[in-house]
Design a protein around this motif. Structure first.
Motif, mmCIF file in Angstrom:
data_model
loop_
_atom_site.group_PDB
_atom_site.id
_atom_site.type_symbol
_atom_site.label_atom_id
_atom_site.label_comp_id
_atom_site.label_asym_id
_atom_site.label_seq_id
_atom_site.Cartn_x
_atom_site.Cartn_y
_atom_site.Cartn_z
ATOM 1 N N VAL A 1 -37.222 39.568 14.656
ATOM 2 C CA VAL A 1 -37.558 40.046 13.318
ATOM 3 C C VAL A 1 -37.069 41.481 13.226
ATOM 4 O O VAL A 1 -37.506 42.332 13.999
ATOM 5 C CB VAL A 1 -39.081 39.978 13.069
ATOM 6 N N ARG A 2 -36.168 41.774 12.281
ATOM 7 C CA ARG A 2 -35.565 43.093 12.212
ATOM 8 C C ARG A 2 -36.454 44.045 11.401
ATOM 9 O O ARG A 2 -36.076 44.573 10.374
ATOM 10 C CB ARG A 2 -34.163 42.993 11.621
ATOM 11 N N SER A 3 -37.661 44.249 11.935
ATOM 12 C CA SER A 3 -38.556 45.199 11.266
ATOM 13 C C SER A 3 -38.102 46.629 11.468
ATOM 14 O O SER A 3 -38.581 47.538 10.778
ATOM 15 C CB SER A 3 -39.993 45.021 11.767
ATOM 16 N N ASP A 4 -37.168 46.862 12.411
ATOM 17 C CA ASP A 4 -36.593 48.204 12.530
ATOM 18 C C ASP A 4 -35.815 48.567 11.271
ATOM 19 O O ASP A 4 -35.696 49.739 10.917
ATOM 20 C CB ASP A 4 -35.698 48.299 13.761
ATOM 21 N N LEU A 5 -35.314 47.541 10.585
ATOM 22 C CA LEU A 5 -34.616 47.747 9.313
ATOM 23 C C LEU A 5 -35.543 47.535 8.124
ATOM 24 O O LEU A 5 -35.138 47.722 6.977
ATOM 25 C CB LEU A 5 -33.429 46.787 9.210
ATOM 26 N N GLY A 6 -36.769 47.120 8.404
ATOM 27 C CA GLY A 6 -37.746 46.867 7.357
ATOM 28 C C GLY A 6 -39.021 47.646 7.593
ATOM 29 O O GLY A 6 -39.005 48.878 7.620
ATOM 30 N N SER A 7 -40.113 46.930 7.816
ATOM 31 C CA SER A 7 -41.400 47.607 7.956
ATOM 32 C C SER A 7 -42.350 46.760 8.796
ATOM 33 O O SER A 7 -42.063 45.601 9.114
ATOM 34 C CB SER A 7 -42.018 47.863 6.580
ATOM 35 N N SER A 8 -43.477 47.346 9.170
ATOM 36 C CA SER A 8 -44.475 46.637 9.965
ATOM 37 C C SER A 8 -45.829 47.297 9.769
ATOM 38 O O SER A 8 -45.932 48.394 9.214
ATOM 39 C CB SER A 8 -44.090 46.645 11.447
ATOM 40 N N GLY A 9 -46.863 46.613 10.227
ATOM 41 C CA GLY A 9 -48.207 47.163 10.087
ATOM 42 C C GLY A 9 -49.270 46.157 10.448
ATOM 43 O O GLY A 9 -49.012 45.196 11.190
ATOM 44 N N GLU A 46 -51.110 41.491 13.023
ATOM 45 C CA GLU A 46 -49.957 42.387 13.073
ATOM 46 C C GLU A 46 -48.810 41.671 12.363
ATOM 47 O O GLU A 46 -48.485 40.536 12.709
ATOM 48 C CB GLU A 46 -49.567 42.715 14.515
ATOM 49 N N TRP A 47 -48.243 42.328 11.371
ATOM 50 C CA TRP A 47 -47.186 41.704 10.589
ATOM 51 C C TRP A 47 -45.914 42.541 10.653
ATOM 52 O O TRP A 47 -45.935 43.721 11.022
ATOM 53 C CB TRP A 47 -47.618 41.536 9.120
ATOM 54 N N ALA A 48 -44.815 41.915 10.292
ATOM 55 C CA ALA A 48 -43.529 42.609 10.225
ATOM 56 C C ALA A 48 -42.752 42.061 9.041
ATOM 57 O O ALA A 48 -42.894 40.887 8.675
ATOM 58 C CB ALA A 48 -42.738 42.410 11.512
ATOM 59 N N LYS A 49 -41.940 42.917 8.435
ATOM 60 C CA LYS A 49 -41.073 42.499 7.328
ATOM 61 C C LYS A 49 -39.630 42.727 7.741
ATOM 62 O O LYS A 49 -39.229 43.849 8.060
ATOM 63 C CB LYS A 49 -41.396 43.272 6.050
ATOM 64 N N ASP A 50 -38.873 41.648 7.773
ATOM 65 C CA ASP A 50 -37.477 41.702 8.193
ATOM 66 C C ASP A 50 -36.636 42.444 7.152
ATOM 67 O O ASP A 50 -36.640 42.077 5.973
ATOM 68 C CB ASP A 50 -36.951 40.278 8.387
ATOM 69 N N GLY A 51 -35.932 43.480 7.601
ATOM 70 C CA GLY A 51 -35.130 44.266 6.679
ATOM 71 C C GLY A 51 -33.885 43.548 6.198
ATOM 72 O O GLY A 51 -33.278 43.956 5.206
ATOM 73 N N CYS A 52 -33.488 42.467 6.888
ATOM 74 C CA CYS A 52 -32.308 41.707 6.464
ATOM 75 C C CYS A 52 -32.678 40.595 5.488
ATOM 76 O O CYS A 52 -32.053 40.446 4.444
ATOM 77 C CB CYS A 52 -31.614 41.114 7.695
ATOM 78 N N VAL A 77 -54.844 46.861 4.492
ATOM 79 C CA VAL A 77 -53.476 46.740 4.984
ATOM 80 C C VAL A 77 -52.937 48.130 5.300
ATOM 81 O O VAL A 77 -53.088 49.062 4.506
ATOM 82 C CB VAL A 77 -52.564 46.042 3.958
ATOM 83 N N ARG A 78 -52.308 48.254 6.445
ATOM 84 C CA ARG A 78 -51.647 49.495 6.844
ATOM 85 C C ARG A 78 -50.160 49.194 7.008
ATOM 86 O O ARG A 78 -49.798 48.176 7.594
ATOM 87 C CB ARG A 78 -52.231 50.017 8.151
ATOM 88 N N ALA A 79 -49.295 50.078 6.522
ATOM 89 C CA ALA A 79 -47.869 49.780 6.530
ATOM 90 C C ALA A 79 -47.038 51.038 6.704
ATOM 91 O O ALA A 79 -47.384 52.111 6.202
ATOM 92 C CB ALA A 79 -47.474 49.081 5.219
ATOM 93 N N SER A 80 -45.918 50.882 7.407
ATOM 94 C CA SER A 80 -44.971 51.976 7.548
ATOM 95 C C SER A 80 -43.595 51.399 7.797
ATOM 96 O O SER A 80 -43.445 50.212 8.095
ATOM 97 C CB SER A 80 -45.388 52.900 8.701
ATOM 98 N N TRP A 81 -42.577 52.233 7.657
ATOM 99 C CA TRP A 81 -41.224 51.782 7.922
ATOM 100 C C TRP A 81 -41.000 51.633 9.423
ATOM 101 O O TRP A 81 -41.593 52.351 10.233
ATOM 102 C CB TRP A 81 -40.210 52.771 7.357
ATOM 103 N N GLY A 82 -40.139 50.685 9.809
ATOM 104 C CA GLY A 82 -39.788 50.526 11.208
ATOM 105 C C GLY A 82 -40.770 49.678 11.989
ATOM 106 O O GLY A 82 -41.531 48.890 11.430
ATOM 107 N N LEU A 83 -40.756 49.867 13.303
ATOM 108 C CA LEU A 83 -41.501 49.036 14.241
ATOM 109 C C LEU A 83 -42.905 49.559 14.511
ATOM 110 O O LEU A 83 -43.184 50.741 14.320
ATOM 111 C CB LEU A 83 -40.777 48.987 15.588
ATOM 112 N N GLY A 84 -43.734 48.677 15.022
ATOM 113 C CA GLY A 84 -44.986 49.089 15.639
ATOM 114 C C GLY A 84 -46.139 49.264 14.696
ATOM 115 O O GLY A 84 -46.043 49.051 13.487
ATOM 116 N N GLN A 85 -47.271 49.684 15.277
ATOM 117 C CA GLN A 85 -48.482 49.913 14.505
ATOM 118 C C GLN A 85 -48.501 51.350 14.005
ATOM 119 O O GLN A 85 -48.594 52.283 14.800
ATOM 120 C CB GLN A 85 -49.714 49.643 15.365
#
Length: 321
Positions: A177-185, A283-289, A196-204
């Motif tokens: 999952v390319r959350s490095d190009l998207g977001s995660s939280g 823990e969720w992630a959003k694929d930037g692609c 919900v907590r969210a930020s750009w890139g990887l990790g918590q």
């Protein structure tokens, strides 16, 4: 695709065979929640590897030497080295490669990680990123098996009187999952709303800098948004590492998630709580692609003890839908 040594993560599975984290994700997938497509290399695969490669005597000998006074770090490293040098049985390799082929085969980008049988296992969470060939997947699985004999894990089992020859290590293989190009939280239910907590890139992301949202379900859902500073983000750096870089002005000024994203995460949180019959943290992630949201881990929720002060929030928007 399911076999003795590779099990697809898309419904009810045996946690003793695939590990507790993978089992939870598989159960959520069975409830219709989107998780990264993948499979588990089973505990039976680990056991077959240990038997065929005759690693049992190596483990026993190194443990005896440790008990006789040898340094724990040296003894554990000796076991891991034997694991990395041994070849996986052909039957195990065939099942792993068939499962990888079902994901798309060579050129399909996957992540391989350890999947301990219980969340209490003191095993280093080795993760291998951006793998794109069957050979790379096989090598990563072997290294995950070896991680069962990190010095800390060996020392803890010794202290607790656990037989080193009876423990196992399943492995999880999933699409990257390319959350490095998207977001995660994270997302977790708190009484009548989902936080919900969210930020750009990887990790918590840290609460001090992330976007914070409250989603109140109902016939007329209410979404409360607090924009965070988001000054930095974590991205991939090589096959296993990460690095932190500054965010852009647009990323700092914008909100990470849309209303549709938030409603979907809130719905997933409610489903997870009902399924596991206890509060959970996703823990969720959003694929930037692809722009797709997925859940990458679920665990029992820890009660919140810290309240984020409103004065630390940079923006406030309340919307009624």
């Amino acid at each position: 695709m399911n076999s003795e040594y590779a099990v697809r993560l898309d419904g009810h599975v045996d946690a003793a065979q695939v590990g507790v984290k993978a089992a939870r994700l598989a159960e959520l997938a069975g409830e219709g929640i989107r998780v990264p497509e993948g499979f588990a290399v089973t505990a039976d695969a680990y056991g077959e590897f240990v038997r065929e490669a005759r690693l049992g005597p190596v483990i026993a000998r190194s443990v005896r030497r440790f008990r006789a006074g040898r340094d724990l770090v040296v003894a554990a490293a000796e076991i891991r080295s034997a694991f990395r040098d041994a070849s996986l049985p052909e039957t195990v390799v065939d099942d792993i490669l068939k499962a990888y082929q079902a994901l798309g085969g060579d050129s399909t980008e996957v992540v391989v990680r350890c999947s301990p049988v219980t969340s209490a296992d003191a095993v280093r969470d080795d993760v291998f990123l951006h793998l794109t060939t069957g050979a790379d997947v096989i090598a990563a699985c072997r290294r995950c098996f070896a991680s069962l004999f990190g010095a800390v894990a060996v020392g803890n089992r010794e202290a607790e009187g656990i037989d080193h020859l009876r423990v196992v290590m399943p492995v999880t293989v999933q699409r990257m999952v390319r959350s490095d190009l998207g977001s995660s939280g994270t997302a977790r239910g708190e009484s009548t709303f989902v936080r919900v907590r969210a930020s750009w890139g990887l990790g918590q992301p840290s609460a001090a800098h992330a976007d914070l949202y409250s989603v109140h379900p109902g016939a007329r859902p209410m979404i409360v948004k607090h924009r965070g500073a988001k000054r930095t983000k974590t991205v991939y750096a090589g096959l296993r590492g990460t690095r932190t870089i500054p965010t852009t002005a647009a990323e700092r000024a914008g909100l990470v998630l849309t209303d549709d994203d938030l409603r979907e995460l809130a719905r997933w949180s409610v489903i997870a709580d009902k399924h596991f019959r206890r509060p959970t943290a996703l823990e969720w992630a959003k694929d930037g692609c692809s722009g797709e949201l997925v859940v990458v881990e679920v665990r029992p929720a820890v009660p919140a003890i810290v309240t984020i002060q409103a004065c630390r929030r940079t923006a406030l928007e309340v919307q009624y839908r």
